[in-house]
Design an enzyme around this catalytic site. Structure first.
Site, PDB file in Angstrom:
ATOM      1  N   SER A 128      47.267  35.734  21.252  1.00 44.31           N
ATOM      2  CA  SER A 128      46.909  35.712  22.670  1.00 44.31           C
ATOM      3  C   SER A 128      45.934  36.818  23.040  1.00 44.31           C
ATOM      4  O   SER A 128      45.395  36.824  24.143  1.00 44.31           O
ATOM      5  CB  SER A 128      48.170  35.840  23.526  1.00 44.31           C
ATOM      6  OG  SER A 128      48.840  37.043  23.199  1.00 44.31           O
ATOM      7  N   GLU A 165      44.157  50.936  12.117  1.00 42.92           N
ATOM      8  CA  GLU A 165      43.544  49.611  12.319  1.00 42.92           C
ATOM      9  C   GLU A 165      42.105  49.608  11.783  1.00 42.92           C
ATOM     10  O   GLU A 165      41.676  48.664  11.140  1.00 42.92           O
ATOM     11  CB  GLU A 165      43.574  49.259  13.811  1.00 42.92           C
ATOM     12  CG  GLU A 165      42.913  47.946  14.117  1.00 42.92           C
ATOM     13  CD  GLU A 165      43.828  46.896  14.732  1.00 42.92           C
ATOM     14  OE1 GLU A 165      44.936  47.217  15.187  1.00 42.92           O
ATOM     15  OE2 GLU A 165      43.409  45.734  14.738  1.00 42.92           O
ATOM     16  N   ASP A 177      43.626  49.668  23.224  1.00 48.09           N
ATOM     17  CA  ASP A 177      44.896  48.946  23.088  1.00 48.09           C
ATOM     18  C   ASP A 177      46.038  49.891  22.705  1.00 48.09           C
ATOM     19  O   ASP A 177      47.129  49.840  23.286  1.00 48.09           O
ATOM     20  CB  ASP A 177      44.768  47.847  22.027  1.00 48.09           C
ATOM     21  CG  ASP A 177      43.622  46.900  22.316  1.00 48.09           C
ATOM     22  OD1 ASP A 177      43.080  46.948  23.436  1.00 48.09           O
ATOM     23  OD2 ASP A 177      43.271  46.119  21.419  1.00 48.09           O
TER      24      ASP A 177
END
Ligand code: GLA
Length: 391
Positions: A128, A165, A177
């Site tokens: 999403s 990441e 994020d």
């Protein structure tokens, strides 16, 4: 789904046995209200933490073994690994995220000499774009910090998540994020200057409106390579601009300065990317001012402009999310609507007047399915706190 932590603990005991003390933690996903693709361009972002996210249960071990289990990927069963084997691989699937955090801890001098048994469960819809991976990273960092007694701030946990990441998972993301997941605050959005990491909590008081997330339920492939391309294009534009004006990042420019110097960027695609980065940063600053002044109309207008810029100049939108935004703009009572997050699918975020929410969901949902044959999902969301221990 409401998550029952004692059920997660029962599952943990069933998988790993033993009655020794375990600890439970939570780290949220995020929705960004405005300030998209500005976080690696030295600009501002305005995300908030959600009340959905990732839950984790941890128990330290006496050896260097790792056992990892996700209820979302139960087909993979318990994945066994070791602190001596922190190397990314396709086969490791979701476990690359927690392992990347352990690898980053080691790199930063937080030495882990004991492994752990871990269980995870996330209630963020898959694909999403609401930052399930960032929540898993921040959660793992928090669990390791508390379990092994390291002195690491929440901001540093966000930076560790981003580093992992970037360097373990190969996605060259910015800080937004992980920062939102680590530092979120109930009923507030975070106005973050990604250049300095200075931040301010801005209460999101919308007495007459709700934040509604619409999941397009599409995720186009090559998201991370397209994302990395945008970064490179923005960097090329910055280099070209630096030949004519003294700036460190695109976030240093006002709209007027950009218009004055833009011809230095010869490649038209890179010029468009830079235009978005500069204008979006300024829009974000104005949007926060508008919100603080309770001028929700202006806030909504800037949200719409953000979508147009992501669609036309940054080109991180896609047909389905363009459709969702356009449908939303035509519903009376919608103050603003735009694609949120990395793009190429995922979700839109809309500010919708309380008494229009039902009509919004019905009208947009129906027209979207008619045109695409895909069912959109709608979440009327609350803004939650950042990552924390649960007991
Ligand atoms: C993804 C990245 C963030 C940010 C957004 C776009 O979510 O992880 O760092 O760049 O895209 O705003």
């Amino acid at each position: 789904m409401a998550v029952n932590v004692s059920e997660l603990k029962e599952k943990f005991a069933e998988l790993y046995g033993g009655s020794k003390e375990v600890k439970a933690y939570f780290a949220p996903g995020r929705v960004n209200l405005i300030g998209e693709h500005t976080d690696y361009n030295g600009g501002h972002v305005f995300p908030c933490a959600l009340t959905i996210g990732t839950y984790g249960i941890i128990r330290p071990r006496e050896d260097r073994k790792l056992r990892l289990y996700s209820m979302n990927f139960h087909n993979m069963g318990i994945v066994e690994s070791s602190l001596s084997d922190l190397v990314p691989s396709d086969a490791a699937g979701w476990t690359n995220y927690p392992k990347g955090i352990m690898w980053t801890f080691e790199k930063r001098g937080y030495h882990l000499d004991r492994g752990a048994d871990l269980l995870f469960y996330g209630d963020i819809p898959a694909g999403s774009g609401l930052s399930s991976s960032a929540s898993l990273e921040v959660l793992t960092g928090l669990m390791l910090r508390d379990t092994f007694g390291f002195d690491i701030s929440m901001v540093d946990l966000a930076l560790i998540g981003q580093y992992s990441e970037n360097h373990f998972n190969g996605m060259n993301c910015g800080i937004m994020d992980q920062f939102a997941s680590a530092m979120g605050r109930k009923d507030c959005a975070i106005f973050l200057d990604t250049n300095t990491l200075q931040y301010e909590y801005a209460p999101v008081k919308l007495p007459d409106a709700k934040i509604v997330i619409t999941n397009s339920n599409v995720k186009h492939s090559l998201v991370s390579s397209a994302y990395n391309d945008r970064r490179n294009e923005s960097e090329s534009a910055l280099k070209a601009l630096q030949t004519v004006v003294d700036i460190q990042t695109l976030g240093d420019l006002t709209e007027q300065q950009f218009e004055q110097y833009k011809d230095a960027v010869q490649d038209p695609v890179c010029r468009k990317r830079a235009k978005h980065a500069v204008y979006e940063n300024q829009r974000t600053i104005h949007a926060v001012e508008a919100l603080k002044a309770n001028d929700i109309e202006t806030f909504g207008k800037l949200i719409n402009e953000s979508h147009v810029s992501l669609r036309d100049d940054y080109e991180t939108s896609c047909e389905e999310t363009d459709l969702l935004a356009e449908l939303a703009w035509n519903v009376p009572g919608v103050l603003g609507s735009r694609i949120t997050g990395g793009g190429f699918g995922g979700c839109t975020v809309s500010i919708v007047k309380n008494d229009s929410v039902d009509r919004f969901i019905q009208t947009v949902g129906k027209a979207y399915t008619e045109k695409t044959n895909i069912t959109a999902e709608f979440y009327v969301v609350d803004i939650g706190d950042g990552a924390h221990a649960l007991d």
